[in-house]
Design an enzyme around this catalytic site. Structure first.
Site, PDB file in Angstrom:
ATOM      1  N   LYS A  99       0.524  -1.343   0.233  1.00  0.00           N
ATOM      2  CA  LYS A  99      -0.050  -0.333   0.364  1.00  0.00           C
ATOM      3  C   LYS A  99       0.943   1.089  -0.580  1.00  0.00           C
ATOM      4  CE  LYS A  99      -1.374   2.019   4.029  1.00  0.00           C
ATOM      5  NZ  LYS A  99      -1.513   3.494   4.059  1.00  0.00           N
ATOM      6  N   ASN A 100       1.917   1.657   0.726  1.00  0.00           N
ATOM      7  CA  ASN A 100       2.633   2.784   1.346  1.00  0.00           C
ATOM      8  C   ASN A 100       3.713   2.796   0.060  1.00  0.00           C
ATOM      9  OD1 ASN A 100       0.909   3.120   2.943  1.00  0.00           O
ATOM     10  ND2 ASN A 100       2.306   2.761   4.686  1.00  0.00           N
TER      11      ASN A 100
ATOM     12  N   ASP B 166      -6.084   7.846   8.715  1.00  0.00           N
ATOM     13  CA  ASP B 166      -5.870   7.718  10.597  1.00  0.00           C
ATOM     14  C   ASP B 166      -6.434   8.434  10.729  1.00  0.00           C
ATOM     15  OD1 ASP B 166      -6.331   4.406   9.650  1.00  0.00           O
ATOM     16  OD2 ASP B 166      -4.023   4.602   9.035  1.00  0.00           O
TER      17      ASP B 166
ATOM     18  N   ASP C 167       4.093   1.344  12.005  1.00  0.00           N
ATOM     19  CA  ASP C 167       3.110  -0.176  11.385  1.00  0.00           C
ATOM     20  C   ASP C 167       3.726  -1.460  11.847  1.00  0.00           C
ATOM     21  OD1 ASP C 167       2.310   2.282  10.230  1.00  0.00           O
ATOM     22  OD2 ASP C 167       3.415   2.142   8.564  1.00  0.00           O
TER      23      ASP C 167
HETATM   24  N1  EPU Z   1       7.107  12.170  12.846  1.00  0.00           N
HETATM   25  C1  EPU Z   1       8.210  12.464  14.018  1.00  0.00           C
HETATM   26  N2  EPU Z   1       9.479  12.462  14.286  1.00  0.00           N
HETATM   27  C2  EPU Z   1       9.754  11.564  13.325  1.00  0.00           C
HETATM   28  C3  EPU Z   1       9.376  11.482  12.065  1.00  0.00           C
HETATM   29  C4  EPU Z   1       7.693  11.611  11.935  1.00  0.00           C
HETATM   30  O1  EPU Z   1       6.912  13.167  15.184  1.00  0.00           O
HETATM   31  O2  EPU Z   1      10.754  11.128  13.380  1.00  0.00           O
HETATM   32  C5  EPU Z   1       5.209  12.755  13.220  1.00  0.00           C
HETATM   33  C6  EPU Z   1       5.515  13.752  12.279  1.00  0.00           C
HETATM   34  O3  EPU Z   1       5.443  14.917  12.572  1.00  0.00           O
HETATM   35  C7  EPU Z   1       3.912  13.293  11.793  1.00  0.00           C
HETATM   36  C8  EPU Z   1       3.974  11.305  11.862  1.00  0.00           C
HETATM   37  O4  EPU Z   1       5.354  11.524  12.806  1.00  0.00           O
HETATM   38  O5  EPU Z   1       3.108  13.651  12.763  1.00  0.00           O
HETATM   39  C9  EPU Z   1       4.171  10.953  10.313  1.00  0.00           C
HETATM   40  O6  EPU Z   1       4.903  10.336  10.452  1.00  0.00           O
HETATM   41  P1  EPU Z   1       5.794  10.612   8.424  1.00  0.00           P
HETATM   42  O7  EPU Z   1       5.174  11.837   7.952  1.00  0.00           O
HETATM   43  O8  EPU Z   1       6.453   9.550   8.308  1.00  0.00           O
HETATM   44  O9  EPU Z   1       4.080   9.883   8.158  1.00  0.00           O
HETATM   45  P2  EPU Z   1       3.633   9.977   6.733  1.00  0.00           P
HETATM   46  O10 EPU Z   1       4.675   9.851   5.998  1.00  0.00           O
HETATM   47  O11 EPU Z   1       2.448  10.522   6.822  1.00  0.00           O
HETATM   48  C10 EPU Z   1       4.044   7.150   6.192  1.00  0.00           C
HETATM   49  C11 EPU Z   1       2.693   5.572   6.261  1.00  0.00           C
HETATM   50  C12 EPU Z   1       2.207   5.515   7.288  1.00  0.00           C
HETATM   51  C13 EPU Z   1       2.985   5.578   8.479  1.00  0.00           C
HETATM   52  C14 EPU Z   1       4.825   6.474   8.867  1.00  0.00           C
HETATM   53  C15 EPU Z   1       5.429   5.840   9.538  1.00  0.00           C
HETATM   54  C16 EPU Z   1       2.541   5.553   3.771  1.00  0.00           C
HETATM   55  C17 EPU Z   1       1.250   6.447   2.583  1.00  0.00           C
HETATM   56  N3  EPU Z   1       2.102   6.386   5.136  1.00  0.00           N
HETATM   57  O12 EPU Z   1       3.429   7.769   6.208  1.00  0.00           O
HETATM   58  O13 EPU Z   1       1.683   4.632   7.095  1.00  0.00           O
HETATM   59  O14 EPU Z   1       2.867   5.216   9.624  1.00  0.00           O
HETATM   60  O15 EPU Z   1       5.163   6.650   7.243  1.00  0.00           O
HETATM   61  O16 EPU Z   1       6.087   5.360   9.043  1.00  0.00           O
HETATM   62  O17 EPU Z   1       3.506   5.903   3.509  1.00  0.00           O
HETATM   63  C18 EPU Z   1      -0.402   2.965   7.449  1.00  0.00           C
HETATM   64  O18 EPU Z   1       0.418   2.318   6.502  1.00  0.00           O
HETATM   65  O19 EPU Z   1      -0.950   2.537   8.455  1.00  0.00           O
HETATM   66  C19 EPU Z   1       0.404   4.423   7.736  1.00  0.00           C
HETATM   67  C20 EPU Z   1      -0.253   5.132   8.779  1.00  0.00           C
END
Ligand code: EPU
Length: 405
Positions: free
Chosen positions: A11-12, A104, A292
């Protein structure tokens, strides 16, 4: 339960790949998971004037030749991954307009790391009812991300396709799905140094009109199915897997005394020959175990001897499923928003539970299959966002699971 379970495409990985299709005229993606988030991303491509055609069940051809600039539809708000359109839209149209992304209910999840980096590369950012981005020309540059955000790293890699000079991303994310996107961009003509590390240097331009790419197997399905097979003492072959990306998952399985065999393409979980053992289940930055993976292993901890510490440093609202496990008979102590203890082994019993996110949903399915009696899981829309035909695939292994509409 017994048998073989087929792992879907990630998915990701597929979500940024669909966004990246904006950079080339024709993109063929294979091993595509048929999940709601894919339909939502493809729906946005159509809305922008692109088109797509399914070739059989798992392959899609996306044509973005006639795409035009438009603000993203309001429907994009429901999908956090819609932020991934920002990078390729800026590269192609020098503009992007998107609603604040949802997704989510697992934590605050700001997108500041994307916006700060965009500004550094010459993008004007106006935050009003939506996020308006525009540029008179994308510069290259060296960006140090203040957090290693997965989607920010991906956005910058795609934006680099339209930048005058190379874009260097320091302290980025190195997850398998980030690597998969980079491999796609290389096929499109970009030059990328550092794939698989936290420092990427991206230069060059798109040089081809079409790209074909097979999405990597979903490592989150793999760990989920492994925890499921182990927790239910089943014999299950999980395939295909890409062992390259599974180090931390295999360490976690070994740490908990799970009986498994692995080769390049299959992870086989065997019935236990030792009692499962409590173990720390702690998230880190990839290649450590990422957040995750945690919820399914937390369910396995309910069947392991001793106290397992569950520690997710990233999200502050991802532990709701632990309360649901408690309702099912697990011995749990929530210590703070990031940490909980699960003390096992305890039998679980069926009851009504709710999921608020994809991975918690998978955890509750596993708990329901461990439990005596019937469990009703509410909120399964979240599960369908990330897992293709999960009930059908588990029924084939012998699970007693029905979907109520
Ligand atoms: N964050 C921190 N510190 C960090 C990194 C992130 O506080 O060092 C916080 C960010 O500020 C944000 C949150 O954590 O509030 C999410 O982080 P990030 O931006 O990395 O997440 P994302 O890119 O939106 C992707 C995946 C998520 C997964 C996260 C972390 C996709 C489409 N989504 O989200 O996937 O949890 O990275 O690995 O790639 C899932 O598949 O269940 C899912 C939620």
């Amino acid at each position: 339960m017994k048998g073989e379970i087929k792992v879907s495409g990630s998915k990701n990985a597929i979500l940024p790949l669909i966004a990246a299709s904006i950079l080339v005229e024709e993109t063929t993606l294979k091993n595509v998971p048929r999940i709601k988030d894919v339909d939502s991303m493809l729906g946005i491509i159509s809305y922008l004037g692109g088109s797509f055609t399914w070739l059989g069940d798992q392959a899609v051809v996306i044509n973005t030749k006639n795409l035009e600039f438009k603000p993203l539809p309001d429907a994009a708000r429901k999908l956090r991954a819609s932020i991934l359109f920002a990078g390729p839209m800026l590269a192609r149209f020098q503009r992007a307009e998107l609603p604040y992304p949802g997704g989510d209910i697992i934590g605050v999840r700001p997108i500041d790391s994307h916006l700060v980096a965009f500004k550094d590369l010459g993008v004007r950012v106006i935050k009003s009812k939506s996020i308006e981005l525009s540029t008179d020309g994308l510069k290259g540059g060296r960006i140090i991300l203040d957090e290693p955000s997965v989607t920010a790293t991906e956005n910058l890699a795609m934006l680099a396709a339209g930048a005058a000079d190379s874009v260097e991303i320091r302290l980025g994310a190195a997850e398998p799905h980030v690597q998969d996107l980079c491999k796609f961009l290389v096929k499109a003509g970009l030059e990328i140094e550092g794939i698989g590390t936290t420092n990427l240097k991206i230069s060059g331009k798109v040089r081809t009109k079409s790209v074909e790419h097979e999405v990597l197997p979903d490592e989150l399905e793999i760990s989920g199915f492994a925890a499921l097979a182990a927790a239910t003492h089943s014999h299950v072959a999980i395939t295909p897997v890409d062992i390259e990306y599974l180090d931390s998952v295999l360490l976690q399985l070994r740490g908990m005394n799970v009986n498994f065999k692995v080769n390049a393409r299959t992870l086989e979980i065997l019935p236990p020959d030792l009692a499962y053992r409590a173990h720390r289940i702690q998230s880190g930055l990839y290649p450590k175990l990422v957040t995750d993976h945690i919820p399914p292993f937390a369910v396995l901890a309910t069947q392991a001897e001793g106290a397992s510490l569950i520690h997710d440093w990233l999200y502050e609202a991802r532990q709701s499923y632990i309360g649901e496990l408690y309702k099912m008979g697990a011995n749990t102590i929530i210590m703070d928003p990031h940490r909980a203890l699960i003390i096992g082994p305890t039998p679980l019993h069926g009851t009504e539970v709710v999921t608020y996110d994809i991975r918690a949903g998978m955890a509750l399915i596993i708990a329901a299959l461990v439990a005596e009696g019937q469990t009703i899981i509410l909120g399964i829309d979240h599960i369908d966002r990330g897992y293709e035909n999960i009930d059908g695939r588990l029924r084939e292994l012998g699970a007693d699971i029905i979907r109520q509409v």
